[in-house]
Motif scaffolding. Structure first.
Motif, mmCIF file in Angstrom:
data_model
loop_
_atom_site.group_PDB
_atom_site.id
_atom_site.type_symbol
_atom_site.label_atom_id
_atom_site.label_comp_id
_atom_site.label_asym_id
_atom_site.label_seq_id
_atom_site.Cartn_x
_atom_site.Cartn_y
_atom_site.Cartn_z
ATOM 1 N N HIS A 1 0.843 -1.204 0.000
ATOM 2 C CA HIS A 1 0.000 0.000 0.000
ATOM 3 C C HIS A 1 0.874 1.248 0.000
ATOM 4 C CE1 HIS A 1 -2.654 3.012 2.081
ATOM 5 N NE2 HIS A 1 -3.424 2.640 1.075
ATOM 6 N N ARG A 2 1.924 1.236 0.771
ATOM 7 C CA ARG A 2 2.837 2.383 0.796
ATOM 8 C C ARG A 2 3.585 2.522 -0.527
ATOM 9 N NH1 ARG A 2 5.100 2.728 6.895
ATOM 10 N NH2 ARG A 2 3.141 2.188 7.902
ATOM 11 N N VAL B 1 3.576 5.654 -3.340
ATOM 12 C CA VAL B 1 4.743 6.335 -3.909
ATOM 13 C C VAL B 1 4.634 6.386 -5.432
ATOM 14 C CG1 VAL B 1 7.247 6.156 -4.249
ATOM 15 C CG2 VAL B 1 6.270 5.800 -1.981
ATOM 16 N N PHE B 2 4.231 5.267 -6.048
ATOM 17 C CA PHE B 2 4.056 5.256 -7.499
ATOM 18 C C PHE B 2 2.982 6.244 -7.944
ATOM 19 C CE2 PHE B 2 6.126 1.001 -7.534
ATOM 20 C CZ PHE B 2 7.115 1.313 -8.449
ATOM 21 N N LEU B 3 1.887 6.314 -7.197
ATOM 22 C CA LEU B 3 0.842 7.269 -7.544
ATOM 23 C C LEU B 3 1.350 8.700 -7.440
ATOM 24 C CD1 LEU B 3 -2.303 5.691 -5.859
ATOM 25 C CD2 LEU B 3 -1.768 5.826 -8.282
ATOM 26 N N PHE B 4 2.150 8.963 -6.435
ATOM 27 C CA PHE B 4 2.726 10.297 -6.280
ATOM 28 C C PHE B 4 3.641 10.625 -7.464
ATOM 29 C CE2 PHE B 4 6.118 13.098 -4.730
ATOM 30 C CZ PHE B 4 5.347 14.199 -4.377
ATOM 31 N N LEU B 5 4.403 9.645 -7.920
ATOM 32 C CA LEU B 5 5.307 9.876 -9.038
ATOM 33 C C LEU B 5 4.569 10.031 -10.371
ATOM 34 C CD1 LEU B 5 8.197 7.411 -8.123
ATOM 35 C CD2 LEU B 5 8.138 9.897 -7.849
ATOM 36 N N PHE B 6 3.370 9.452 -10.479
ATOM 37 C CA PHE B 6 2.591 9.558 -11.710
ATOM 38 C C PHE B 6 1.818 10.867 -11.820
ATOM 39 C CE2 PHE B 6 2.326 4.696 -11.992
ATOM 40 C CZ PHE B 6 3.365 4.651 -12.905
ATOM 41 N N ILE B 7 1.733 11.650 -10.751
ATOM 42 C CA ILE B 7 0.948 12.888 -10.762
ATOM 43 C C ILE B 7 1.356 13.831 -11.892
ATOM 44 C CG2 ILE B 7 0.493 15.020 -9.465
ATOM 45 C CD1 ILE B 7 0.285 13.322 -6.955
ATOM 46 N N PRO C 1 -1.544 0.419 -9.738
ATOM 47 C CA PRO C 1 -1.292 0.907 -8.377
ATOM 48 C C PRO C 1 -2.467 1.692 -7.812
ATOM 49 C CG PRO C 1 0.078 2.103 -9.932
ATOM 50 C CD PRO C 1 -0.616 1.016 -10.685
ATOM 51 N N PHE C 2 -3.225 2.373 -8.684
ATOM 52 C CA PHE C 2 -4.377 3.125 -8.193
ATOM 53 C C PHE C 2 -5.422 2.193 -7.592
ATOM 54 C CE2 PHE C 2 -8.688 4.666 -9.039
ATOM 55 C CZ PHE C 2 -8.700 5.768 -8.189
ATOM 56 N N LEU C 3 -5.752 1.128 -8.314
ATOM 57 C CA LEU C 3 -6.775 0.198 -7.830
ATOM 58 C C LEU C 3 -6.327 -0.517 -6.562
ATOM 59 C CD1 LEU C 3 -7.946 -1.250 -11.246
ATOM 60 C CD2 LEU C 3 -9.198 0.315 -9.757
ATOM 61 N N TYR C 4 -5.065 -0.943 -6.532
ATOM 62 C CA TYR C 4 -4.573 -1.604 -5.327
ATOM 63 C C TYR C 4 -4.584 -0.638 -4.142
ATOM 64 C CZ TYR C 4 -1.823 -4.005 -1.914
ATOM 65 O OH TYR C 4 -1.428 -4.584 -0.739
ATOM 66 N N HIS C 5 -4.131 0.593 -4.370
ATOM 67 C CA HIS C 5 -4.079 1.582 -3.303
ATOM 68 C C HIS C 5 -5.490 1.898 -2.795
ATOM 69 C CE1 HIS C 5 -1.720 4.552 -1.089
ATOM 70 N NE2 HIS C 5 -2.731 5.386 -1.247
ATOM 71 N N LEU C 6 -6.452 1.928 -3.703
ATOM 72 C CA LEU C 6 -7.837 2.178 -3.323
ATOM 73 C C LEU C 6 -8.380 1.061 -2.430
ATOM 74 C CD1 LEU C 6 -10.443 3.915 -3.782
ATOM 75 C CD2 LEU C 6 -10.948 2.332 -5.644
ATOM 76 N N VAL C 7 -8.204 -0.175 -2.845
ATOM 77 C CA VAL C 7 -8.740 -1.309 -2.087
ATOM 78 C C VAL C 7 -8.017 -1.453 -0.743
ATOM 79 C CG1 VAL C 7 -9.068 -3.811 -2.096
ATOM 80 C CG2 VAL C 7 -9.504 -2.502 -4.159
ATOM 81 N N ILE D 1 -7.348 -10.323 -3.712
ATOM 82 C CA ILE D 1 -8.310 -10.898 -4.656
ATOM 83 C C ILE D 1 -9.118 -9.801 -5.341
ATOM 84 C CG2 ILE D 1 -10.397 -12.320 -4.813
ATOM 85 C CD1 ILE D 1 -9.148 -14.054 -2.554
ATOM 86 N N ILE D 2 -9.637 -8.855 -4.554
ATOM 87 C CA ILE D 2 -10.443 -7.775 -5.130
ATOM 88 C C ILE D 2 -9.595 -6.906 -6.051
ATOM 89 C CG2 ILE D 2 -11.724 -5.674 -4.563
ATOM 90 C CD1 ILE D 2 -12.774 -7.137 -2.092
ATOM 91 N N SER D 3 -8.371 -6.625 -5.647
ATOM 92 C CA SER D 3 -7.486 -5.819 -6.491
ATOM 93 C C SER D 3 -7.204 -6.519 -7.813
ATOM 94 C CB SER D 3 -6.175 -5.531 -5.769
ATOM 95 O OG SER D 3 -6.403 -4.772 -4.616
#
Length: 123
Positions: free
Chosen positions: A26-27, A31-37, A75-81, A109-111
């Motif tokens: 999750h962490r 970080v990946f989401l922050f870098l994709f901004i 990473p967005f979907l995993y971070h969300l779940v 599983i959901i991710s």
């Protein structure tokens, strides 16, 4: 008394529990989401002009660009779940050891299902 304790610094020999792996990933996904901004903001800025929007639509027809968007969604979907799991844990839903393991596996599983559905949606 000071007993010399053995020190194991090799992380590949340590077996983390599943909830710890979910938390660490999750962490990392954050970080990946922050870098994709910057890339997402550039795409948004580019699409706000009429010619840029048409160019972006043509690019989205390419398989390579679809793979890039899918890589952004993973990473967005995993971070969300995982974030929803952490929020539920904060209000003491599933915070026992047994439920923590179950919700961690459920997070994976959901991710995975959401990632597969996103891939189907993109193609």
């Amino acid at each position: 008394m000071n007993y010399p304790r053995p020190k194991n610094l090799n992380l590949f020999t340590i077996h983390f529990p599943v909830p710890a792996i979910v938390s660490i990933l999750h962490r990392i996904s954050g970080v990946f989401l922050f870098l994709f901004i910057p890339f997402v903001l550039w795409g948004l800025d580019f699409s706000l002009t009429e010619s840029g929007f048409e160019s972006l639509q043509q690019w989205l027809g390419s398989i390579f660009v679809k793979l890039i968007f899918w890589a952004l969604f993973v990473p967005f979907l995993y971070h969300l779940v995982a974030g929803i799991r952490h929020l539920l844990s904060d209000i003491h839903i599933g915070d026992t050891l047994k439920m923590g393991k179950k919700t961690a596996l459920l997070t994976f599983i959901i991710s995975a299902l959401l990632v597969i559905l996103t891939g189907i949606w993109l193609w």
